[in-house]
Design a protein around this motif. Sequence first.
Motif, PDB file in Angstrom:
ATOM      1  N   ALA A 117      -3.027   7.039  -9.856  1.00 12.94           N
ATOM      2  CA  ALA A 117      -2.102   5.971  -9.456  1.00 12.94           C
ATOM      3  C   ALA A 117      -2.860   4.884  -8.693  1.00 12.94           C
ATOM      4  CB  ALA A 117      -0.976   6.543  -8.597  1.00 12.94           C
ATOM      5  N   ILE A 118      -3.753   5.283  -7.799  1.00 13.80           N
ATOM      6  CA  ILE A 118      -4.544   4.316  -7.022  1.00 13.80           C
ATOM      7  C   ILE A 118      -5.465   3.518  -7.946  1.00 13.80           C
ATOM      8  CG2 ILE A 118      -6.352   4.090  -5.273  1.00 13.80           C
ATOM      9  CD1 ILE A 118      -5.064   6.536  -3.874  1.00 13.80           C
ATOM     10  N   ILE A 134       6.725  -1.851  -3.593  1.00 12.60           N
ATOM     11  CA  ILE A 134       5.861  -0.691  -3.775  1.00 12.60           C
ATOM     12  C   ILE A 134       4.769  -1.033  -4.776  1.00 12.60           C
ATOM     13  CG2 ILE A 134       7.645   0.998  -3.196  1.00 12.60           C
ATOM     14  CD1 ILE A 134       7.885   1.571  -6.219  1.00 12.60           C
ATOM     15  N   ALA A 135       3.637  -0.342  -4.630  1.00 15.25           N
ATOM     16  CA  ALA A 135       2.509  -0.593  -5.521  1.00 15.25           C
ATOM     17  C   ALA A 135       2.594   0.249  -6.784  1.00 15.25           C
ATOM     18  CB  ALA A 135       1.197  -0.298  -4.789  1.00 15.25           C
ATOM     19  N   ALA A 136       3.095   1.471  -6.642  1.00 15.85           N
ATOM     20  CA  ALA A 136       3.122   2.371  -7.799  1.00 15.85           C
ATOM     21  C   ALA A 136       4.247   3.382  -7.646  1.00 15.85           C
ATOM     22  CB  ALA A 136       1.782   3.088  -7.956  1.00 15.85           C
ATOM     23  N   VAL A 190       4.851  -2.981 -10.908  1.00 21.70           N
ATOM     24  CA  VAL A 190       4.736  -1.632 -10.344  1.00 21.70           C
ATOM     25  C   VAL A 190       4.053  -0.725 -11.364  1.00 21.70           C
ATOM     26  CG1 VAL A 190       6.014   0.376  -9.496  1.00 21.70           C
ATOM     27  CG2 VAL A 190       6.794  -1.942  -8.937  1.00 21.70           C
ATOM     28  N   LYS A 191       2.993  -0.059 -10.945  1.00 22.47           N
ATOM     29  CA  LYS A 191       2.291   0.865 -11.823  1.00 22.47           C
ATOM     30  C   LYS A 191       3.062   2.187 -11.879  1.00 22.47           C
ATOM     31  CE  LYS A 191      -0.934  -2.179 -12.239  1.00 22.47           C
ATOM     32  NZ  LYS A 191      -1.027  -2.981 -13.478  1.00 22.47           N
ATOM     33  N   VAL A 192       3.217   2.725 -13.071  1.00 21.59           N
ATOM     34  CA  VAL A 192       3.994   3.939 -13.261  1.00 21.59           C
ATOM     35  C   VAL A 192       3.109   5.022 -13.869  1.00 21.59           C
ATOM     36  CG1 VAL A 192       5.949   4.995 -14.476  1.00 21.59           C
ATOM     37  CG2 VAL A 192       6.161   2.677 -13.525  1.00 21.59           C
ATOM     38  N   ILE A 193       3.178   6.223 -13.305  1.00 21.49           N
ATOM     39  CA  ILE A 193       2.452   7.364 -13.856  1.00 21.49           C
ATOM     40  C   ILE A 193       3.351   8.587 -13.760  1.00 21.49           C
ATOM     41  CG2 ILE A 193       1.284   7.838 -11.646  1.00 21.49           C
ATOM     42  CD1 ILE A 193      -1.139   8.819 -13.334  1.00 21.49           C
ATOM     43  N   LYS A 201       0.854  -1.192   0.000  1.00 24.67           N
ATOM     44  CA  LYS A 201       0.000   0.000   0.000  1.00 24.67           C
ATOM     45  C   LYS A 201       0.888   1.240   0.000  1.00 24.67           C
ATOM     46  CE  LYS A 201      -4.061   0.057   0.988  1.00 24.67           C
ATOM     47  NZ  LYS A 201      -5.298   0.193   0.190  1.00 24.67           N
ATOM     48  N   THR A 202       2.085   1.075  -0.518  1.00 25.37           N
ATOM     49  CA  THR A 202       3.035   2.177  -0.555  1.00 25.37           C
ATOM     50  C   THR A 202       3.204   2.667  -1.989  1.00 25.37           C
ATOM     51  OG1 THR A 202       4.262   1.420   1.375  1.00 25.37           O
ATOM     52  CG2 THR A 202       5.425   2.864  -0.148  1.00 25.37           C
ATOM     53  N   ILE A 203       3.117   3.970  -2.156  1.00 31.24           N
ATOM     54  CA  ILE A 203       3.363   4.588  -3.458  1.00 31.24           C
ATOM     55  C   ILE A 203       4.534   5.550  -3.301  1.00 31.24           C
ATOM     56  CG2 ILE A 203       2.434   6.160  -5.204  1.00 31.24           C
ATOM     57  CD1 ILE A 203      -0.287   4.854  -4.816  1.00 31.24           C
TER      58      ILE A 203
END
Length: 366
Positions: free
Chosen positions: A336-337, A144-146, A172-175, A88-90
């Motif tokens: 990101a979420i 990390i999540a994102a 990992v999601k990247v924005i 749950k860390t971005i």
Amino acid sequence: MFKKPIVLNGKAPKFVQIQEDLINKILNYDILYDDKIPSETELMTYYNVSRHTVRMALLNLQKENFIRKEHGKGSFCNYIADKGHESKTILVLTTYISDYIFPFVISGIEKELTARGYNMMVACTQNDKIKEAQILKNLLTQNIAALIIEPTRSADPNANSALIQELQNKGVKVIFLNAEYSDISAPFVRLDDEKLSYDLTKLGINLGHKSIHGIFKKDDLQGIRREAGFFKAIEESENLENYRTVTYTTVTKHIVPLDYVKTQIKNNTHPTLFICYNDEIAVDVIRAINECGLKCPEDISVLSFDDSTLAYTSSPNITSVVHPKEKLGKLVASNAISMVEDNAKLENIILTSDISIKKSCINIYQ
């Protein structure tokens, strides 16, 4: 946390006890990612041990990637602790953290993440691609999540493309924030820099200025786009007598603009209006105008971007494009979420804004 010395009385060797104590502090959020670890001397006092014992503990922590060493600076926490199996860390990776408008953008991100139950970690590249590479490499071992990332010198080639793609391959999601790397498939949230620069330049032209120079940053896409908007407005206008741009880089931002303005004034080739990349540059330009014995806006007007606190503390107050700082932060955090929770493929978001009229630009017609 490290003020009152403790007694090591376990059966394990002292360097192992130190190592375990520091790991516990990291996992319990007492030491956060990028926090500076106390010096060897401070740790010697805290644990009441020799320098050799401290060094053995730090070396093991470095090998296990809990800390990293930076030459001439010391040791830093290199681990992002997370309480759950699913992160749950971005991580928010920006070019700067405490300067200029960045605290407001980060505040918007933090408010949105906290409200949605996420943890935020922040790191900065100081607009240095080598530093960006170091942080991205460290993230490969973290949970990390994102990653919300503001590209470092985004107009230059992306030397860290492989690292970002490797993070994406790990899930990992990247924005992107403020700009983007064109070779990375990921959404972005940014301002419509070209249109806003067009609007700002048109404002100057509509106020009767026929001699206009632009000062823009050339190693990030915001600067490239703002210069493009400047020229688009210029090309659509007639009867302009003197127009051009000068560009600078991250390294020369407090040198080139100042020298350029002073040279133009000394040679009596200065315009009636300077359009500046941001308020930091605008403040420098006004200072150069004053140092040359002229006044802003009576002799030379100034327009700018970001409507930061500098625009209000400068004399005169600077007419500037409003940067929707906190809104931008909330939007990029919310997206990101959505990427993490819904695996959503999002559209890019390009924001427009208004111009805050103040006192740095006169109407030539009056």
